[in-house]
Design a protein around this motif. Sequence first.
Motif, PDB file in Angstrom:
ATOM      1  N   LEU A 156       0.851  -1.185   0.000  1.00  0.00           N
ATOM      2  CA  LEU A 156       0.000   0.000   0.000  1.00  0.00           C
ATOM      3  C   LEU A 156       0.885   1.233   0.000  1.00  0.00           C
ATOM      4  O   LEU A 156       1.882   1.293   0.730  1.00  0.00           O
ATOM      5  N   VAL A 157       0.519   2.217  -0.816  1.00  0.00           N
ATOM      6  CA  VAL A 157       1.157   3.532  -0.800  1.00  0.00           C
ATOM      7  C   VAL A 157       0.111   4.552  -0.375  1.00  0.00           C
ATOM      8  O   VAL A 157      -0.982   4.621  -0.952  1.00  0.00           O
ATOM      9  N   VAL A 158       0.434   5.315   0.653  1.00  0.00           N
ATOM     10  CA  VAL A 158      -0.439   6.382   1.154  1.00  0.00           C
ATOM     11  C   VAL A 158       0.283   7.704   0.898  1.00  0.00           C
ATOM     12  O   VAL A 158       1.452   7.849   1.257  1.00  0.00           O
ATOM     13  N   LEU A 159      -0.410   8.661   0.286  1.00  0.00           N
ATOM     14  CA  LEU A 159       0.256   9.878  -0.173  1.00  0.00           C
ATOM     15  C   LEU A 159      -0.250  11.118   0.553  1.00  0.00           C
ATOM     16  O   LEU A 159      -1.449  11.255   0.826  1.00  0.00           O
ATOM     17  N   GLY A 160       0.683  12.026   0.841  1.00  0.00           N
ATOM     18  CA  GLY A 160       0.355  13.300   1.463  1.00  0.00           C
ATOM     19  C   GLY A 160       1.312  14.378   1.019  1.00  0.00           C
ATOM     20  O   GLY A 160       2.267  14.114   0.277  1.00  0.00           O
ATOM     21  N   GLU A 161       1.074  15.603   1.469  1.00  0.00           N
ATOM     22  CA  GLU A 161       1.881  16.732   1.009  1.00  0.00           C
ATOM     23  C   GLU A 161       2.012  17.791   2.099  1.00  0.00           C
ATOM     24  O   GLU A 161       1.256  17.834   3.058  1.00  0.00           O
ATOM     25  N   MET A 162       3.001  18.650   1.902  1.00  0.00           N
ATOM     26  CA  MET A 162       3.178  19.849   2.710  1.00  0.00           C
ATOM     27  C   MET A 162       3.734  20.933   1.805  1.00  0.00           C
ATOM     28  O   MET A 162       4.740  20.705   1.130  1.00  0.00           O
ATOM     29  N   GLY A 163       3.099  22.093   1.781  1.00  0.00           N
ATOM     30  CA  GLY A 163       3.613  23.176   0.946  1.00  0.00           C
ATOM     31  C   GLY A 163       2.748  24.409   1.092  1.00  0.00           C
ATOM     32  O   GLY A 163       1.621  24.441   0.586  1.00  0.00           O
ATOM     33  N   ILE A 164       3.229  25.409   1.786  1.00  0.00           N
ATOM     34  CA  ILE A 164       2.464  26.641   1.942  1.00  0.00           C
ATOM     35  C   ILE A 164       2.145  27.211   0.555  1.00  0.00           C
ATOM     36  O   ILE A 164       3.014  27.339  -0.300  1.00  0.00           O
ATOM     37  N   GLY A 165       0.881  27.518   0.340  1.00  0.00           N
ATOM     38  CA  GLY A 165       0.422  28.031  -0.948  1.00  0.00           C
ATOM     39  C   GLY A 165      -0.117  26.980  -1.886  1.00  0.00           C
ATOM     40  O   GLY A 165      -0.632  27.312  -2.955  1.00  0.00           O
ATOM     41  N   ASN A 166      -0.031  25.705  -1.484  1.00  0.00           N
ATOM     42  CA  ASN A 166      -0.382  24.682  -2.482  1.00  0.00           C
ATOM     43  C   ASN A 166      -1.885  24.467  -2.668  1.00  0.00           C
ATOM     44  O   ASN A 166      -2.295  23.841  -3.639  1.00  0.00           O
ATOM     45  N   SER A 167      -2.729  25.012  -1.801  1.00  0.00           N
ATOM     46  CA  SER A 167      -4.161  24.923  -2.103  1.00  0.00           C
ATOM     47  C   SER A 167      -4.535  25.878  -3.235  1.00  0.00           C
ATOM     48  O   SER A 167      -5.530  25.658  -3.942  1.00  0.00           O
ATOM     49  N   THR A 168      -3.741  26.925  -3.433  1.00  0.00           N
ATOM     50  CA  THR A 168      -3.934  27.821  -4.582  1.00  0.00           C
ATOM     51  C   THR A 168      -3.563  27.085  -5.862  1.00  0.00           C
ATOM     52  O   THR A 168      -4.297  27.134  -6.861  1.00  0.00           O
ATOM     53  N   ALA A 169      -2.431  26.387  -5.830  1.00  0.00           N
ATOM     54  CA  ALA A 169      -2.038  25.571  -6.980  1.00  0.00           C
ATOM     55  C   ALA A 169      -3.085  24.495  -7.260  1.00  0.00           C
ATOM     56  O   ALA A 169      -3.426  24.232  -8.423  1.00  0.00           O
ATOM     57  N   ALA A 170      -3.616  23.888  -6.213  1.00  0.00           N
ATOM     58  CA  ALA A 170      -4.611  22.824  -6.393  1.00  0.00           C
ATOM     59  C   ALA A 170      -5.854  23.346  -7.099  1.00  0.00           C
ATOM     60  O   ALA A 170      -6.414  22.683  -7.976  1.00  0.00           O
ATOM     61  N   ALA A 171      -6.293  24.535  -6.726  1.00  0.00           N
ATOM     62  CA  ALA A 171      -7.473  25.116  -7.376  1.00  0.00           C
ATOM     63  C   ALA A 171      -7.216  25.357  -8.853  1.00  0.00           C
ATOM     64  O   ALA A 171      -8.079  25.078  -9.708  1.00  0.00           O
ATOM     65  N   ALA A 172      -6.029  25.846  -9.184  1.00  0.00           N
ATOM     66  CA  ALA A 172      -5.689  26.085 -10.589  1.00  0.00           C
ATOM     67  C   ALA A 172      -5.601  24.772 -11.360  1.00  0.00           C
ATOM     68  O   ALA A 172      -6.061  24.673 -12.505  1.00  0.00           O
ATOM     69  N   LEU A 173      -5.038  23.750 -10.749  1.00  0.00           N
ATOM     70  CA  LEU A 173      -4.950  22.433 -11.392  1.00  0.00           C
ATOM     71  C   LEU A 173      -6.338  21.878 -11.701  1.00  0.00           C
ATOM     72  O   LEU A 173      -6.581  21.340 -12.788  1.00  0.00           O
ATOM     73  N   CYS A 174      -7.248  22.011 -10.753  1.00  0.00           N
ATOM     74  CA  CYS A 174      -8.600  21.475 -10.946  1.00  0.00           C
ATOM     75  C   CYS A 174      -9.345  22.231 -12.044  1.00  0.00           C
ATOM     76  O   CYS A 174     -10.037  21.621 -12.869  1.00  0.00           O
ATOM     77  N   ALA A 175      -9.196  23.540 -12.046  1.00  0.00           N
ATOM     78  CA  ALA A 175      -9.879  24.334 -13.056  1.00  0.00           C
ATOM     79  C   ALA A 175      -9.350  24.024 -14.454  1.00  0.00           C
ATOM     80  O   ALA A 175     -10.128  23.913 -15.409  1.00  0.00           O
ATOM     81  N   ARG A 176      -8.030  23.864 -14.588  1.00  0.00           N
ATOM     82  CA  ARG A 176      -7.475  23.526 -15.904  1.00  0.00           C
ATOM     83  C   ARG A 176      -7.851  22.102 -16.312  1.00  0.00           C
ATOM     84  O   ARG A 176      -8.010  21.812 -17.499  1.00  0.00           O
TER      85      ARG A 176
END
Length: 337
Positions: A156-176
Amino acid sequence: MTFPSIASFEDALAAARAPDGAATTAARARQAALTKPAGSLGRLEEIAIFFAGWQRRERPRIDRGSMIVFAGNHGVTIHGVSAFPASVTGQMVANFRAGGAAINALSGAAGLELKVVALDLDRPTADFTIAPAMDDAECLAALNAGAGVVEEGLDLVVLGEMGIGNSTAAAALCARSFGGSAADWVGPGTGVDAGGIARKTGVVTQALAFHGAAPNSAVETLRRVGGREIAAIAGAVVRARQLGIPVLLDGFICCSAVAPLAADNRAITAHCLAGHCSAEPGHARLLDRMGLDPILSLGMRLGEGSGAAVAAGIVRAALAAHGEMATFEEAAVAASL
């Protein structure tokens, strides 16, 4: 193994491996023979059958589960899109490595090996409102940082992240990836107020306009409006698929890394489970677009892989019930009247 080129990554994304049909059939037959009414364990039965197909064995198990947290810094933070300064990324990575964060406690409770992969924290991505976040070489390096840490032999691989500002990047990724306006995908992230959400929405709107004429492929989207830790998650997901390893995804940012992949090849999510639905408003919409039904919904929005780590305990319960229960024949219990 890593990807020697972007083209090889795209080939791997297009040639997504399928689960083992015989193992899936055998696991389904075993569920029907266990000492319980058919379907009475609900989602736990589905999880066990899912794991059987990807692990290619009737009784799947988790002898080795890896919790992998990727960290990266974002140039877009210069626009005040987070409640915290970019320096917190590195400080939290140090906390992970010292054992003091939520993910240390939760991954330990779930019996997962924790790996923390920090990606050039002293070199933030470019401000993606005026330039691509990464060039081709930087994006490929991030994809390979993710692919390289997924080891053969993991259950099993469980994935996570840490990065200040990355919810802004996530919104742009989803919209594109799936369309909609910035406002459809932007949320409070680290807890910004209404003014902060307005700033984030403006930043994402500007980024979408700047990159509007660019190709919409998975890699182009990741490199233009993503981040190193987000691209690393994408690389890990594709490498896990090559190896047939099930993946447990965390919240909005983690799932946004898969959004461009799913936009190119919807089948890429077939080896993934959504650990939870976070409190970030866009997450439920994103899961729906990718056809993922979250295991948990606990109002969490921490990131770090925390929600997925909690869900790993549910996965272990599902596999224990599947593998350890007696069948009607073994227990000498009548299967029907």
